[in-house]
Design a protein around this motif. Structure first.
Motif, mmCIF file in Angstrom:
data_model
loop_
_atom_site.group_PDB
_atom_site.id
_atom_site.type_symbol
_atom_site.label_atom_id
_atom_site.label_comp_id
_atom_site.label_asym_id
_atom_site.label_seq_id
_atom_site.Cartn_x
_atom_site.Cartn_y
_atom_site.Cartn_z
ATOM 1 N N HIS A 14 -11.616 -6.897 -1.615
ATOM 2 C CA HIS A 14 -10.918 -8.171 -1.756
ATOM 3 C C HIS A 14 -10.373 -8.334 -3.169
ATOM 4 O O HIS A 14 -9.251 -8.838 -3.361
ATOM 5 C CB HIS A 14 -11.867 -9.318 -1.419
ATOM 6 N N ALA A 15 -11.130 -7.928 -4.178
ATOM 7 C CA ALA A 15 -10.691 -8.043 -5.573
ATOM 8 C C ALA A 15 -9.440 -7.200 -5.818
ATOM 9 O O ALA A 15 -8.535 -7.612 -6.562
ATOM 10 C CB ALA A 15 -11.814 -7.608 -6.513
ATOM 11 N N CYS A 16 -9.374 -6.048 -5.177
ATOM 12 C CA CYS A 16 -8.190 -5.187 -5.315
ATOM 13 C C CYS A 16 -6.991 -5.781 -4.580
ATOM 14 O O CYS A 16 -5.866 -5.758 -5.086
ATOM 15 C CB CYS A 16 -8.488 -3.787 -4.783
ATOM 16 N N LEU A 17 -7.227 -6.333 -3.394
ATOM 17 C CA LEU A 17 -6.140 -6.919 -2.613
ATOM 18 C C LEU A 17 -5.568 -8.160 -3.293
ATOM 19 O O LEU A 17 -4.395 -8.489 -3.110
ATOM 20 C CB LEU A 17 -6.629 -7.281 -1.207
ATOM 21 N N ALA A 18 -6.388 -8.836 -4.092
ATOM 22 C CA ALA A 18 -5.934 -10.037 -4.791
ATOM 23 C C ALA A 18 -4.863 -9.711 -5.833
ATOM 24 O O ALA A 18 -4.142 -10.606 -6.281
ATOM 25 C CB ALA A 18 -7.116 -10.732 -5.458
ATOM 26 N N GLN A 19 -4.745 -8.447 -6.201
ATOM 27 C CA GLN A 19 -3.727 -8.030 -7.166
ATOM 28 C C GLN A 19 -2.373 -7.806 -6.508
ATOM 29 O O GLN A 19 -1.358 -7.678 -7.192
ATOM 30 C CB GLN A 19 -4.171 -6.724 -7.864
ATOM 31 N N LEU A 20 -2.354 -7.757 -5.169
ATOM 32 C CA LEU A 20 -1.107 -7.548 -4.433
ATOM 33 C C LEU A 20 -0.479 -8.882 -4.072
ATOM 34 O O LEU A 20 -1.159 -9.897 -3.974
ATOM 35 C CB LEU A 20 -1.365 -6.740 -3.163
ATOM 36 N N ARG A 21 0.814 -8.870 -3.844
ATOM 37 C CA ARG A 21 1.536 -10.047 -3.389
ATOM 38 C C ARG A 21 2.045 -9.803 -1.969
ATOM 39 O O ARG A 21 2.257 -8.666 -1.557
ATOM 40 C CB ARG A 21 2.718 -10.351 -4.324
ATOM 41 N N VAL A 22 2.261 -10.883 -1.253
ATOM 42 C CA VAL A 22 2.749 -10.770 0.125
ATOM 43 C C VAL A 22 4.087 -10.045 0.158
ATOM 44 O O VAL A 22 4.412 -9.359 1.136
ATOM 45 C CB VAL A 22 2.870 -12.167 0.773
ATOM 46 N N ALA A 218 -3.217 4.450 -1.311
ATOM 47 C CA ALA A 218 -3.166 5.214 -2.557
ATOM 48 C C ALA A 218 -2.710 4.350 -3.726
ATOM 49 O O ALA A 218 -3.255 4.453 -4.835
ATOM 50 C CB ALA A 218 -2.234 6.412 -2.385
ATOM 51 N N SER A 219 -1.716 3.467 -3.500
ATOM 52 C CA SER A 219 -1.217 2.619 -4.587
ATOM 53 C C SER A 219 -2.260 1.581 -4.993
ATOM 54 O O SER A 219 -2.402 1.265 -6.180
ATOM 55 C CB SER A 219 0.082 1.938 -4.167
ATOM 56 N N ILE A 220 -2.991 1.051 -4.011
ATOM 57 C CA ILE A 220 -4.054 0.093 -4.330
ATOM 58 C C ILE A 220 -5.141 0.787 -5.138
ATOM 59 O O ILE A 220 -5.670 0.247 -6.115
ATOM 60 C CB ILE A 220 -4.655 -0.514 -3.049
ATOM 61 N N ARG A 221 -5.447 1.999 -4.744
ATOM 62 C CA ARG A 221 -6.497 2.785 -5.406
ATOM 63 C C ARG A 221 -6.149 3.034 -6.878
ATOM 64 O O ARG A 221 -7.005 2.912 -7.759
ATOM 65 C CB ARG A 221 -6.666 4.108 -4.676
ATOM 66 N N LEU A 222 -4.878 3.348 -7.138
ATOM 67 C CA LEU A 222 -4.461 3.625 -8.508
ATOM 68 C C LEU A 222 -4.562 2.393 -9.398
ATOM 69 O O LEU A 222 -4.810 2.503 -10.598
ATOM 70 C CB LEU A 222 -3.019 4.157 -8.515
ATOM 71 N N PRO A 227 -11.264 3.354 -9.013
ATOM 72 C CA PRO A 227 -10.754 3.922 -7.765
ATOM 73 C C PRO A 227 -11.848 4.465 -6.866
ATOM 74 O O PRO A 227 -11.795 4.292 -5.649
ATOM 75 C CB PRO A 227 -9.824 5.044 -8.248
ATOM 76 N N ALA A 228 -12.850 5.099 -7.464
ATOM 77 C CA ALA A 228 -13.938 5.664 -6.663
ATOM 78 C C ALA A 228 -14.719 4.560 -5.950
ATOM 79 O O ALA A 228 -15.111 4.710 -4.784
ATOM 80 C CB ALA A 228 -14.874 6.486 -7.557
ATOM 81 N N GLU A 229 -14.927 3.437 -6.637
ATOM 82 C CA GLU A 229 -15.659 2.323 -6.023
ATOM 83 C C GLU A 229 -14.839 1.700 -4.895
ATOM 84 O O GLU A 229 -15.380 1.336 -3.846
ATOM 85 C CB GLU A 229 -15.974 1.264 -7.084
ATOM 86 N N PHE A 230 -13.509 1.599 -5.101
ATOM 87 C CA PHE A 230 -12.645 1.077 -4.045
ATOM 88 C C PHE A 230 -12.682 1.980 -2.825
ATOM 89 O O PHE A 230 -12.802 1.509 -1.683
ATOM 90 C CB PHE A 230 -11.210 0.941 -4.557
ATOM 91 N N ASP A 231 -12.574 3.290 -3.048
ATOM 92 C CA ASP A 231 -12.638 4.249 -1.942
ATOM 93 C C ASP A 231 -13.932 4.091 -1.153
ATOM 94 O O ASP A 231 -13.920 4.039 0.082
ATOM 95 C CB ASP A 231 -12.541 5.684 -2.473
#
Length: 402
Positions: A14-22, A218-222, A227-231
């Motif tokens: 969720h913390a990673c997705l919060a960095q993305l925009r619709v 892959a872009s979210i991971r970068l 990245p390892a924790e997200f994976d």
């Protein structure tokens, strides 16, 4: 190393997705599907029979409803989304059934008797002449309708789908609005959103497809701090068996979205989910009535031995109009095989299922491949066990605390 739980995994993702925009989801949709066709929408004063005919002609089963602002005929204020199921619920299921002394009698009516009853009721109430705007706020999705901006965090869209009854929503493409303004003669005056040109319908399926796309992953991971924790977190969620995932997801969804006819769970105090089903010998009308009573979007169809034989959902009502309502009296299998179905709709013998130990990621991929909203969970003998949906998949990505 600390043992990962669903809560910790969901919090990380969720913390990673919060960095993305619709808007990144909209870009992905354009890239993978090409230019989207203009938004099909209806005015709030349009009669129900015309709305049904529009959805039939466009091959859709839900449509946005708008009102025109006084003195600004080119501008539209969108009020919500209404589906074929919503219209049939407000007419056939509510007004007709509730007005009968013996509501169950309609479930065994012949086509001729049903048609006569409809004609009489139509003459008395003319309910298909009712304006579609009167349904706004009374249906599952329109009651909590929202229009999101493409600049909103993707997690806002995730929260909307997991905390309300919405399967789809409208998104204002801010990039399109800016492009329209800049290309006009009066570039410094805010341009109106003419005819909904900058609005897009985004569904739960669109979000799941976006999140499970390898290039997006892959872009979210970068961009992730670790990245390892997200994976590890995403893999933990996707590796959950659907039997456990369905139960975990239901526990995280609001109690108000559950079926009020189901008993409360002694531990959680929330209604327990059970699979709503009908026998294969009933009519489509009986299945529709069951969906209405239990407030679900789909019911399973089982044979005499309890094996899963088919399913019928709100999407299967696509093509129903005020002129062909008598097809609802057909046996459910005949209804599902009707010619009004589109090539993309699955037939009964193409039913998609999963075993209880199927991983969430595999189940989600199967739903995306088949363009369905849910998978029925069966045991090794094809006996119905449960159901897992796109809503459940998204709920696993939303921390309970959120």
């Amino acid at each position: 190393m600390k043992r990962m739980t669903l809560e910790s995994a969901a919090a990380t993702v969720h913390a990673c997705l919060a960095q993305l925009r619709v808007e990144e989801l909209l870009v992905h949709m354009r890239r993978t599907r090409g230019v989207s066709r203009p938004l099909v929408a209806v005015h709030e004063d349009t009669p129900l029979d015309e709305v049904l005919a529009t959805m039939r002609d466009e091959g859709i089963h839900a449509v946005p409803v708008f009102r025109t602002l006084a003195g600004r005929p080119d501008d539209r204020l969108f009020r919500g989304i209404v589906s074929v199921f919503d219209i049939l619920s407000a007419t056939i299921c509510q007004r007709m059934f509730d007005g009968m002394a013996d509501a169950d009698h309609v479930l065994s009516m012949s086509k001729q008797e049903f048609a006569r009853h409809l004609k009489t009721l139509e003459a008395e109430r003319a309910f298909f002449a009712t304006k579609i705007g009167s349904l706004i706020g009374t249906t599952r999705e329109s009651a909590e309708a929202k229009i999101l901006h493409s600049t909103s965090p993707l997690t806002t869209l995730l929260r909307l789908f997991t905390s309300t009854r919405c399967h789809r929503t409208l998104v204002l493409d801010d990039d399109e609005v800016i492009a329209t303004a800049c290309s006009s003669d009066e570039a410094f005056r805010a341009a109106p959103v003419a005819a909904g040109s900058a609005l897009r319908i985004v569904s739960q399926t669109d979000v799941v497809e976006f999140l499970l796309n390898p290039s997006v992953w892959a872009s979210i991971r970068l961009a992730a701090q670790s990245p390892a924790e997200f994976d590890a977190a995403l893999e933990h969620i996707l590796a959950l068996p659907v039997s456990a995932a369905e139960e975990l997801a239901v526990g995280r969804l609001p109690a108000r979205d559950a079926d009020a006819n189901q008993p409360l769970d002694a531990k959680t105090g929330k209604p327990r989910r059970h699979v709503v089903s009908v026998h294969s010998g009933v009519s489509a009308l009986a299945a529709l009535r069951c969906m209405f009573v239990h407030r679900v979007q789909s019911v399973a169809v089982t044979d005499d031995s309890g094996r899963l034989a088919a399913s019928i959902s709100a999407a299967d009502l696509r093509g129903i109009t005020a002129d062909n309502l008598e097809t609802l009296v057909s046996p459910v299998f005949d209804f599902l095989e009707a010619e009004r179905r589109t090539p993309a709709q699955l037939k009964p013998d193409q039913l998609r299922t999963a075993l209880p130990d199927t991983h969430v990621g595999v189940a989600a991929g199967r739903m995306l491949e088949s363009r369905v909203h849910r998978l029925w969970i069966v045991n090794s003998h094809d006996k119905l066990v449960s159901v897992v949906s796109m809503t459940d998949v998204l709920a696993l990505l939303e921390p309970a605390a959120a």
